[in-house]
Design a protein around this motif. Structure first.
Motif, PDB file in Angstrom:
ATOM      1  N   LEU A 105       0.828  -1.210   0.000  1.00 43.86           N
ATOM      2  CA  LEU A 105       0.000   0.000   0.000  1.00 43.86           C
ATOM      3  C   LEU A 105       0.859   1.255   0.000  1.00 43.86           C
ATOM      4  N   TRP A 106       1.853   1.302   0.875  1.00 47.62           N
ATOM      5  CA  TRP A 106       2.738   2.472   0.918  1.00 47.62           C
ATOM      6  C   TRP A 106       3.538   2.582  -0.377  1.00 47.62           C
ATOM      7  N   ALA A 107       3.917   1.446  -0.931  1.00 42.22           N
ATOM      8  CA  ALA A 107       4.639   1.440  -2.205  1.00 42.22           C
ATOM      9  C   ALA A 107       3.760   1.998  -3.322  1.00 42.22           C
ATOM     10  N   LEU A 108       2.470   1.712  -3.260  1.00 39.05           N
ATOM     11  CA  LEU A 108       1.529   2.247  -4.243  1.00 39.05           C
ATOM     12  C   LEU A 108       1.513   3.773  -4.188  1.00 39.05           C
ATOM     13  N   LEU A 109       1.540   4.326  -2.990  1.00 37.53           N
ATOM     14  CA  LEU A 109       1.574   5.784  -2.850  1.00 37.53           C
ATOM     15  C   LEU A 109       2.881   6.354  -3.408  1.00 37.53           C
ATOM     16  N   VAL A 110       3.976   5.647  -3.162  1.00 39.66           N
ATOM     17  CA  VAL A 110       5.270   6.088  -3.689  1.00 39.66           C
ATOM     18  C   VAL A 110       5.269   6.050  -5.214  1.00 39.66           C
ATOM     19  N   ILE A 111       4.744   4.982  -5.795  1.00 40.64           N
ATOM     20  CA  ILE A 111       4.787   4.865  -7.251  1.00 40.64           C
ATOM     21  C   ILE A 111       3.828   5.846  -7.929  1.00 40.64           C
ATOM     22  N   ILE A 112       2.740   6.189  -7.272  1.00 39.93           N
ATOM     23  CA  ILE A 112       1.852   7.229  -7.812  1.00 39.93           C
ATOM     24  C   ILE A 112       2.592   8.570  -7.831  1.00 39.93           C
ATOM     25  N   ALA A 113       3.313   8.856  -6.746  1.00 39.19           N
ATOM     26  CA  ALA A 113       4.133  10.072  -6.715  1.00 39.19           C
ATOM     27  C   ALA A 113       5.191  10.019  -7.822  1.00 39.19           C
ATOM     28  N   LEU A 114       5.764   8.835  -8.044  1.00 40.12           N
ATOM     29  CA  LEU A 114       6.762   8.667  -9.105  1.00 40.12           C
ATOM     30  C   LEU A 114       6.165   8.981 -10.469  1.00 40.12           C
ATOM     31  N   VAL A 115       4.970   8.499 -10.743  1.00 41.75           N
ATOM     32  CA  VAL A 115       4.324   8.774 -12.033  1.00 41.75           C
ATOM     33  C   VAL A 115       4.141  10.285 -12.216  1.00 41.75           C
ATOM     34  N   ILE A 116       3.727  10.953 -11.167  1.00 40.13           N
ATOM     35  CA  ILE A 116       3.506  12.404 -11.249  1.00 40.13           C
ATOM     36  C   ILE A 116       4.820  13.140 -11.494  1.00 40.13           C
ATOM     37  N   VAL A 117       5.830  12.843 -10.691  1.00 33.90           N
ATOM     38  CA  VAL A 117       7.115  13.542 -10.832  1.00 33.90           C
ATOM     39  C   VAL A 117       7.785  13.180 -12.156  1.00 33.90           C
ATOM     40  N   LEU A 118       7.668  11.930 -12.583  1.00 35.60           N
ATOM     41  CA  LEU A 118       8.226  11.529 -13.866  1.00 35.60           C
ATOM     42  C   LEU A 118       7.531  12.267 -15.011  1.00 35.60           C
ATOM     43  N   SER A 119       6.236  12.434 -14.930  1.00 40.54           N
ATOM     44  CA  SER A 119       5.504  13.194 -15.954  1.00 40.54           C
ATOM     45  C   SER A 119       5.996  14.641 -16.009  1.00 40.54           C
ATOM     46  N   PRO A 138       9.236   5.339 -22.652  1.00 43.11           N
ATOM     47  CA  PRO A 138       9.117   3.910 -22.296  1.00 43.11           C
ATOM     48  C   PRO A 138       9.179   3.678 -20.785  1.00 43.11           C
ATOM     49  N   TYR A 139       9.991   4.447 -20.109  1.00 42.76           N
ATOM     50  CA  TYR A 139      10.091   4.376 -18.646  1.00 42.76           C
ATOM     51  C   TYR A 139       8.753   4.745 -18.009  1.00 42.76           C
ATOM     52  N   LEU A 140       8.131   5.811 -18.484  1.00 45.63           N
ATOM     53  CA  LEU A 140       6.821   6.206 -17.957  1.00 45.63           C
ATOM     54  C   LEU A 140       5.789   5.108 -18.198  1.00 45.63           C
ATOM     55  N   LEU A 141       5.793   4.534 -19.382  1.00 46.69           N
ATOM     56  CA  LEU A 141       4.835   3.457 -19.685  1.00 46.69           C
ATOM     57  C   LEU A 141       5.056   2.254 -18.770  1.00 46.69           C
ATOM     58  N   TRP A 142       6.317   1.898 -18.532  1.00 39.79           N
ATOM     59  CA  TRP A 142       6.626   0.767 -17.645  1.00 39.79           C
ATOM     60  C   TRP A 142       6.201   1.078 -16.210  1.00 39.79           C
ATOM     61  N   VAL A 143       6.436   2.298 -15.768  1.00 37.54           N
ATOM     62  CA  VAL A 143       6.050   2.677 -14.403  1.00 37.54           C
ATOM     63  C   VAL A 143       4.525   2.701 -14.268  1.00 37.54           C
ATOM     64  N   CYS A 144       3.825   3.116 -15.306  1.00 35.61           N
ATOM     65  CA  CYS A 144       2.357   3.060 -15.268  1.00 35.61           C
ATOM     66  C   CYS A 144       1.888   1.612 -15.164  1.00 35.61           C
ATOM     67  N   TYR A 151      -0.962  -2.034  -7.599  1.00 38.71           N
ATOM     68  CA  TYR A 151      -2.333  -1.928  -7.101  1.00 38.71           C
ATOM     69  C   TYR A 151      -2.977  -3.308  -6.992  1.00 38.71           C
ATOM     70  N   LYS A 152      -2.852  -4.121  -8.053  1.00 45.67           N
ATOM     71  CA  LYS A 152      -3.460  -5.452  -8.050  1.00 45.67           C
ATOM     72  C   LYS A 152      -2.820  -6.355  -6.989  1.00 45.67           C
ATOM     73  N   LEU A 153      -1.511  -6.259  -6.809  1.00 43.50           N
ATOM     74  CA  LEU A 153      -0.845  -7.058  -5.769  1.00 43.50           C
ATOM     75  C   LEU A 153      -1.347  -6.654  -4.395  1.00 43.50           C
ATOM     76  N   TRP A 154      -1.536  -5.365  -4.187  1.00 37.51           N
ATOM     77  CA  TRP A 154      -2.067  -4.898  -2.896  1.00 37.51           C
ATOM     78  C   TRP A 154      -3.494  -5.434  -2.698  1.00 37.51           C
TER      79      TRP A 154
END
Length: 157
Positions: A105-119, A138-144, A151-154
């Motif tokens: 769950l916490w990792a999901l929050l981190v990766i959402i922040a990553l998508v935003i900052v990467l964008s 390609p990095y953005l697509l992989w991170v998405c 999310y599904k693992l959580w």
């Protein structure tokens, strides 16, 4: 041209070093905790992650090196590289939180922040170099994809 190649080499080395250090957190639980998780049908095979991340880290380094070579004294270059550095830290933090701390769950929050900052990084890279911006897509697509997977693992566990 020589200067640009040097910056690209440095940037690739930094990105690969971050990936290598992050892999310690990953290896700490990928062969035990992670194997016990319920996984979605679209979960890629484990052997795929290392080559994909290696290629992505190299592309990230090339992109950052191109931007860096434009001159760190320039405000747009500084802004772009600050965003790049921040997203790189979030990238490493995700591995630590997901695999090291075993907190999807916490990792999901981190990766959402990553998508935003990467964008935002891509936006700023585009101001400096369209080529550099495209190298991050390609990095953005992989991170998405990784965000959906996280999310599904959580949800499944």
């Amino acid at each position: 041209m020589k200067k640009k190649a040097l910056y690209i080499t440095y940037a690739i080395s930094i990105c690969l070093a971050i990936g290598f250090l992050s892999s310690f957190a990953t290896q700490s639980s990928v062969n035990d905790w992670f194997t016990t998780l319920n996984k979605p049908s679209f979960n890629p095979p484990s052997w795929l992650f290392a080559p994909v991340w290696t290629v992505l880290y190299i592309m990230m380094g090339v992109a950052a090196g191109i931007v860096w070579a434009k001159g760190f004294y320039h405000l747009w270059v500084k802004t772009a590289l600050y965003h790049f550095g921040f997203q790189l830290l979030l990238n490493a933090a995700w591995s630590i939180v997901f695999f090291g701390l075993k907190e999807p769950l916490w990792a999901l929050l981190v990766i959402i922040a990553l998508v935003i900052v990467l964008s935002l990084t891509i936006k700023w890279f585009k101001v400096v170099s369209k080529t550099a911006a495209w190298l991050l897509v390609p990095y953005l697509l992989w991170v998405c994809f990784a965000t959906v997977l996280n999310y599904k693992l959580w949800k499944l566990n």
